[in-house]
Every structure is written in structure tokens, then in C-alpha cells.
Design a protein around this motif. Structure first.
Motif, PDB file in Angstrom:
ATOM      1  N   TYR A 124      -2.501  -0.332  -7.622  1.00 42.16           N
ATOM      2  CA  TYR A 124      -1.429   0.663  -7.741  1.00 42.16           C
ATOM      3  C   TYR A 124      -1.865   1.779  -8.685  1.00 42.16           C
ATOM      4  CZ  TYR A 124       2.862   2.947  -9.214  1.00 42.16           C
ATOM      5  OH  TYR A 124       3.794   3.901  -9.513  1.00 42.16           O
ATOM      6  N   LEU A 125      -2.440   1.402  -9.821  1.00 43.04           N
ATOM      7  CA  LEU A 125      -2.833   2.404 -10.803  1.00 43.04           C
ATOM      8  C   LEU A 125      -4.009   3.248 -10.322  1.00 43.04           C
ATOM      9  CD1 LEU A 125      -2.437   0.337 -14.090  1.00 43.04           C
ATOM     10  CD2 LEU A 125      -0.939   2.155 -13.235  1.00 43.04           C
ATOM     11  N   VAL A 126      -4.877   2.665  -9.480  1.00 40.25           N
ATOM     12  CA  VAL A 126      -5.938   3.476  -8.870  1.00 40.25           C
ATOM     13  C   VAL A 126      -5.320   4.619  -8.081  1.00 40.25           C
ATOM     14  CG1 VAL A 126      -7.761   3.497  -7.136  1.00 40.25           C
ATOM     15  CG2 VAL A 126      -7.637   1.621  -8.781  1.00 40.25           C
ATOM     16  N   HIS A 127      -4.359   4.301  -7.224  1.00 35.92           N
ATOM     17  CA  HIS A 127      -3.673   5.343  -6.450  1.00 35.92           C
ATOM     18  C   HIS A 127      -2.959   6.325  -7.372  1.00 35.92           C
ATOM     19  CE1 HIS A 127      -4.380   2.406  -3.243  1.00 35.92           C
ATOM     20  NE2 HIS A 127      -4.064   3.335  -2.368  1.00 35.92           N
ATOM     21  N   TRP A 138       0.810  -1.213   0.000  1.00 36.19           N
ATOM     22  CA  TRP A 138       0.000   0.000   0.000  1.00 36.19           C
ATOM     23  C   TRP A 138       0.847   1.268   0.000  1.00 36.19           C
ATOM     24  CZ3 TRP A 138      -0.916   3.861   3.810  1.00 36.19           C
ATOM     25  CH2 TRP A 138      -1.930   4.756   3.461  1.00 36.19           C
ATOM     26  N   MET A 139       1.945   1.264   0.761  1.00 37.59           N
ATOM     27  CA  MET A 139       2.775   2.469   0.814  1.00 37.59           C
ATOM     28  C   MET A 139       3.426   2.744  -0.541  1.00 37.59           C
ATOM     29  SD  MET A 139       4.418   1.952   4.612  1.00 37.59           S
ATOM     30  CE  MET A 139       5.404   3.430   4.614  1.00 37.59           C
ATOM     31  N   ALA A 140       3.810   1.698  -1.261  1.00 37.29           N
ATOM     32  CA  ALA A 140       4.363   1.894  -2.605  1.00 37.29           C
ATOM     33  C   ALA A 140       3.305   2.463  -3.549  1.00 37.29           C
ATOM     34  CB  ALA A 140       4.909   0.578  -3.146  1.00 37.29           C
ATOM     35  N   MET A 141       2.046   2.070  -3.359  1.00 33.57           N
ATOM     36  CA  MET A 141       0.963   2.616  -4.173  1.00 33.57           C
ATOM     37  C   MET A 141       0.780   4.112  -3.922  1.00 33.57           C
ATOM     38  SD  MET A 141      -1.790  -0.478  -3.668  1.00 33.57           S
ATOM     39  CE  MET A 141      -1.355  -2.177  -4.046  1.00 33.57           C
ATOM     40  N   VAL A 142       0.855   4.514  -2.660  1.00 33.84           N
ATOM     41  CA  VAL A 142       0.716   5.932  -2.332  1.00 33.84           C
ATOM     42  C   VAL A 142       1.892   6.734  -2.895  1.00 33.84           C
ATOM     43  CG1 VAL A 142       0.513   7.613  -0.462  1.00 33.84           C
ATOM     44  CG2 VAL A 142      -0.636   5.401  -0.279  1.00 33.84           C
ATOM     45  N   VAL A 143       3.096   6.151  -2.835  1.00 35.12           N
ATOM     46  CA  VAL A 143       4.261   6.806  -3.437  1.00 35.12           C
ATOM     47  C   VAL A 143       4.007   7.073  -4.921  1.00 35.12           C
ATOM     48  CG1 VAL A 143       6.668   6.435  -4.158  1.00 35.12           C
ATOM     49  CG2 VAL A 143       5.978   5.944  -1.804  1.00 35.12           C
ATOM     50  N   GLY A 144       3.469   6.078  -5.622  1.00 32.34           N
ATOM     51  CA  GLY A 144       3.162   6.260  -7.031  1.00 32.34           C
ATOM     52  C   GLY A 144       2.143   7.357  -7.266  1.00 32.34           C
ATOM     53  N   GLY A 145       1.128   7.440  -6.412  1.00 28.30           N
ATOM     54  CA  GLY A 145       0.097   8.461  -6.558  1.00 28.30           C
ATOM     55  C   GLY A 145       0.629   9.866  -6.349  1.00 28.30           C
ATOM     56  N   PHE A 178       9.551   9.343 -13.922  1.00 30.37           N
ATOM     57  CA  PHE A 178       9.364   8.035 -14.546  1.00 30.37           C
ATOM     58  C   PHE A 178      10.256   6.979 -13.897  1.00 30.37           C
ATOM     59  CE2 PHE A 178       7.038  10.026 -18.010  1.00 30.37           C
ATOM     60  CZ  PHE A 178       6.134   9.035 -18.341  1.00 30.37           C
ATOM     61  N   PHE A 179      11.423   7.361 -13.440  1.00 27.97           N
ATOM     62  CA  PHE A 179      12.299   6.438 -12.730  1.00 27.97           C
ATOM     63  C   PHE A 179      11.615   5.956 -11.454  1.00 27.97           C
ATOM     64  CE2 PHE A 179      16.145   5.313 -10.276  1.00 27.97           C
ATOM     65  CZ  PHE A 179      16.812   4.543 -11.206  1.00 27.97           C
ATOM     66  N   THR A 180      11.057   6.891 -10.702  1.00 34.32           N
ATOM     67  CA  THR A 180      10.348   6.540  -9.469  1.00 34.32           C
ATOM     68  C   THR A 180       9.132   5.670  -9.761  1.00 34.32           C
ATOM     69  OG1 THR A 180      11.065   8.621  -8.442  1.00 34.32           O
ATOM     70  CG2 THR A 180       9.178   7.494  -7.446  1.00 34.32           C
ATOM     71  N   HIS A 181       8.365   6.056 -10.766  1.00 36.03           N
ATOM     72  CA  HIS A 181       7.159   5.306 -11.122  1.00 36.03           C
ATOM     73  C   HIS A 181       7.488   3.868 -11.517  1.00 36.03           C
ATOM     74  CE1 HIS A 181       3.542   3.966 -13.042  1.00 36.03           C
ATOM     75  NE2 HIS A 181       3.955   4.205 -14.277  1.00 36.03           N
ATOM     76  N   SER A 182       8.509   3.671 -12.337  1.00 33.68           N
ATOM     77  CA  SER A 182       8.875   2.323 -12.774  1.00 33.68           C
ATOM     78  C   SER A 182       9.229   1.437 -11.591  1.00 33.68           C
ATOM     79  CB  SER A 182      10.054   2.388 -13.749  1.00 33.68           C
ATOM     80  OG  SER A 182       9.717   3.106 -14.905  1.00 33.68           O
ATOM     81  N   LEU A 183       9.977   1.986 -10.648  1.00 33.95           N
ATOM     82  CA  LEU A 183      10.404   1.208  -9.489  1.00 33.95           C
ATOM     83  C   LEU A 183       9.233   0.899  -8.561  1.00 33.95           C
ATOM     84  CD1 LEU A 183      13.773   3.041  -8.793  1.00 33.95           C
ATOM     85  CD2 LEU A 183      13.501   0.686  -9.581  1.00 33.95           C
ATOM     86  N   ALA A 184       8.352   1.863  -8.340  1.00 30.38           N
ATOM     87  CA  ALA A 184       7.202   1.629  -7.464  1.00 30.38           C
ATOM     88  C   ALA A 184       6.235   0.621  -8.088  1.00 30.38           C
ATOM     89  CB  ALA A 184       6.487   2.952  -7.183  1.00 30.38           C
TER      90      ALA A 184
END
Length: 399
Positions: free
Chosen positions: A341-344, A216-223, A316-322
Motif C-alpha cells: 500500500y505504501l509503495v503505491h 490493489w484498488m485500495a492501494m491505487v486510491v491511496g496513491g 487524511f480521512f481518505t488515507h486512514s480508511l484506505a
């Protein structure tokens, strides 16, 4: 399993990436036209943002239902049906001349796009070997950025000559032709095993993903990352149309070429994850994004372009990793995990538009810079907490 550097890998990876390219062309077609719509419909910049936010919100609320359906019928049928819907919805938008009607149609476009976006990475996770998966996700996200570039450029430049209706008609035609190519190239799934659980049990898995902190925390990072990144571009479009720049829409839309930096860095993200760690990569990417915002705050065309290049590379670097983090650590319900993940991600992008465009209307670019700094600071703190949690619970518990 499909292995890296094999003919099967090249064929499948290209088909998946090209489908993603079509999705993001359609998703961001209207973004450079927000100032045009604000003038045409006599609405504020924040209200015009609904034309982008409705599509991303429509996409975000549809991701989980599409993912759950794919657990029953497979990923490939869902992706192909999504591609079929896209040109039909595009043509439908040509029949609408009211602002809120157009907003509603863009919401329908988001629902159509969600089918592909929800399950493409799950298809890779099912069919590709772990080594091939990491590299394929990076290539897939590179295609995201290329689709975003092409959609925005075609929207801005074609609107200068043919109006927004001409841009929509051309995109619908291109999407229909591209859908036929993906259908021909995308292999049927061989590793997929349909879930025997009823639909309500599939949604229980969603709750377990949310309760798992290292997912969940990785999903929030992506958002948060997307909230900062995509809306810096939206605000910059408004900025470039005003003094001292005073550029036409077609020229201002050229800033989206800066997405190419993200195309490059996302392809290196898998190699970073394998050699170092995703946590250090996400931290580094967020700091790079923030540095780009600071450089773009300098009132000169060259610094705006340089700043956006750096923003794109870091985001994009952050997004790819998350994104890769979630797909690798979800031991079951991979489609629902990546869809969540994509919802967030897209909810963050939608809400971030109202936040940063609101900053623009209240205090200009200086207020936008402060708003971006607050988002980056929140993400850095969250990434460090994610790293600490991961040391205690290195993998997801079975769902």
C-alpha cells in the motif's frame, strides 16, 4: 492481544506514533525549501522537486524488502534499525554540496525511513485486537501528519536563521534522542510468528496481493489521494513566494500547520469505518479534498489557508480508511500488504509532484486546479469500483 484503553495499549501506541512522528519529520524536512534549492542550485521548480521525490521514491522501493525481512526476524528489530539509520544519513547530507549528490543522499534517507514505515502497522495488526487496531491506525496516521508539520516548519523556519545545514543538524540530533525513547517504550512482540518460507516465496505473496482487486484498488486510491494532497502543498509554497503574496520561506512554510486538520480527521476515520463504511468515507474524503482545492484557488491568503485545512482533512480521512482497509483485509502477509500500500502511496506522491508542479510551470494555479480535479475524479471512480468489487468478494482469499 493488546486491548484498547489498557496501559499496554497506551505505551505501545505512543511509542509507535512517536516513531512515526520522527520518520515524517525527516521525510518532509526539505519540502518547504524546494524554492530555496531551486534558486541556490539554479534549477527549475520541477528539477528541484527531485529533492523530495528521491526520498519518497527511495522509501517506496525499499518498503517491500524491509517488510519481507520483518516476516523473518520480526517487526520490532526492523523498526529500531530504521530509526538508528536516520540520523546517520542526515549527517551524511551535510557533507554534500552538489545538487545530484544531495538528491542521492535524500534517496538513502528514504531507504532508511522505509524500515519503520513498512512494518509499523503490521506490528499493530499482529499485537492489537481488531477494535484496538482500527483506533491505533488512526492515531498512528495522526502522528504522521504531526511529524510532517513539525519537519516542514522546522525546515523552513530554521533555514531562515541557520541555513538548510542547521535544520538538518538539528533534526539529526532530535531523531537520535527520539530513537532512544522508542527503544525504551516499544514492547517486544508476543504474537509474532516468523515465516518459515524462503524469501522468494514471500515475494510471491506480493503478487497475490496485487491480483486481489479489493486490495490493489485500495492501494491505487491511496496513491492518487497522496499525489493530489502532498503536491498541492509543494505548489502552494512556490505560489506564496511569488506575487501577489511574496512571502519569505519561513512564513510560507507555516502553511503546513494546516496539516493539523488531517491529524483530527484521521482519528475519526476508525469510528466512521465501524459505524458506516470505508467506501462511503473514502468518497466523502475525496470530495472534501476537492472542495478545499477549489477554495484555495481564490487569490487571498485567508482562502488559501482555509482551502488547505479542508484539503488536509479530506485527504487524511481518505488515507486512514484506505490504509486500514488493506491491513484488515489481508488475511496473510500483512507486512507485505501494508508495505505494498505504501509503495503505491509514495510512488503516487513522487509522480504527482512532477504532474502538479508541471501544471504550475505551464499554466499557473488555474492549471494546478484542473490537474487536481482530474486526480480527484479518477479516485472517485476507482472507489466506486472498489465498493462494487467488495460486495462480490467481501474478504481476501487466503494467500
Amino acid at each position: 492481544m493488546i486491548e484498547l484503553q489498557t496501559p499496554a495499549y497506551r505505551k505501545a501506541a505512543f511509542a509507535l506514533s512517536f516513531g512515526s512522528f520522527l520518520v515524517f519529520c525527516n521525510l518532509y524536512l526539505f519540502q518547504p525549501l524546494l524554492p530555496v534549492f531551486a534558486g541556490a542550485f539554479e534549477v527549475t521548480a520541477t528539477k528541484a522537486n527531485w529533492l523530495l521525490a528521491s526520498s519518497t521514491l527511495g522509501l517506496s522501493v525499499s518498503l517491500l524488502p524491509w517488510a519481507v525481512i520483518s516476516e523473518k526476524i520480526g517487526r520490532r528489530p526492523v523498526m529500531l534499525f530504521s530509526l538508528v539509520l536516520m540520523p546517520f544519513v542526515g549527517v551524511l547530507s551535510l557533507l554534500i554540496d552538489a545538487f545530484w549528490g544531495l538528491v542521492a543522499i535524500r534517496g538513502l534517507m528514504g531507504i532508511a525511513l522505509a524500515g519503520y514505515a513498512a512494518v509499523a502497522v503490521a506490528y499493530m495488526a499482529d499485537e492489537f485486537s481488531p477494535t484496538a487496531l482500527v483506533v491505533a491506525v488512526g492515531g498512528y496516521i495522526s502522528a504522521n501528519s504531526l511529524g510532517g508539520i513539525f519537519g516542514r516548519l522546522s525546515g523552513g523556519m530554521m533555514a531562515d536563521f541557520f541555513g538548510w545545514e542547521g535544520a538538518v543538524a538539528a533534526m539529526a540530533t532530535f531523531t537520535a534522542l527520539g530513537m532512544a525513547l522508542v527503544y525504551y517504550l516499544l514492547p517486544p512482540q508476543r504474537q509474532f510468528v516468523a515465516s518459515q518460507d524462503p524469501f522468494f516465496k514471500q515475494f510471491r505473496v506480493v503478487g497475490r496481493h496485487i491480483k486481489n482487486p479489493i486490495l490493489w484498488m485500495a492501494m491505487v486510491v491511496g496513491g492518487i489521494n497522496f499525489a493530489l494532497f502532498v503536491n498541492i502543498y509543494s505548489v502552494t509554497t512556490f505560489r506564496l513566494l511569488e506575487a501577489p503574496f511574496s512571502l519569505p520561506v519561513g512564513v510560507a512554510s507555516a502553511i503546513f500547520i494546516c496539516y493539523l486538520a488531517g491529524t483530527l480527521t484521521s482519528r475519526f476515520s476508525g469510528r466512521w469505518a465501524n459505524r458506516y463504511s470505508p467506501i462511503s468515507g473514502m468518497t466523502f474524503g475525496t470530495l472534501v479534498t476537492l472542495m478545499g482545492v477549489m477554495i484555495a484557488s481564490i487569490e487571498h491568503p485567508a482562502t488559501v489557508v482555509i482551502g488547505l485545512l479542508i484539503v488536509s482533512g479530506g485527504a487524511f480521512f481518505t488515507h486512514s480508511l484506505a490504509y486500514g482497509w488493506v491491513s484488515r483485509r489481508a488475511t496473510q502477509g500483512k507486512a507485505t500488504a501494508t508495505a505494498l500500500y505504501l509503495v503505491h502511496y509514495y510512488v503516487g506522491g513522487s509522480l504527482g509532484g512532477f504532474y502538479l508542479i508541471g501544471c504550475w510551470e505551464m499554466g499557473g494555479w488555474h492549471a494546478v486546479t484542473l490537474g487536481a480535479m482530474s486526480l480527484a475524479a479518477a479516485n472517485i471512480v476507482l472507489i466506486q469500483l472498489l465498493g462494487a468489487k467488495n460486495k462480490k468478494v467481501p474478504i481476501q482469499e487466503p494467500c
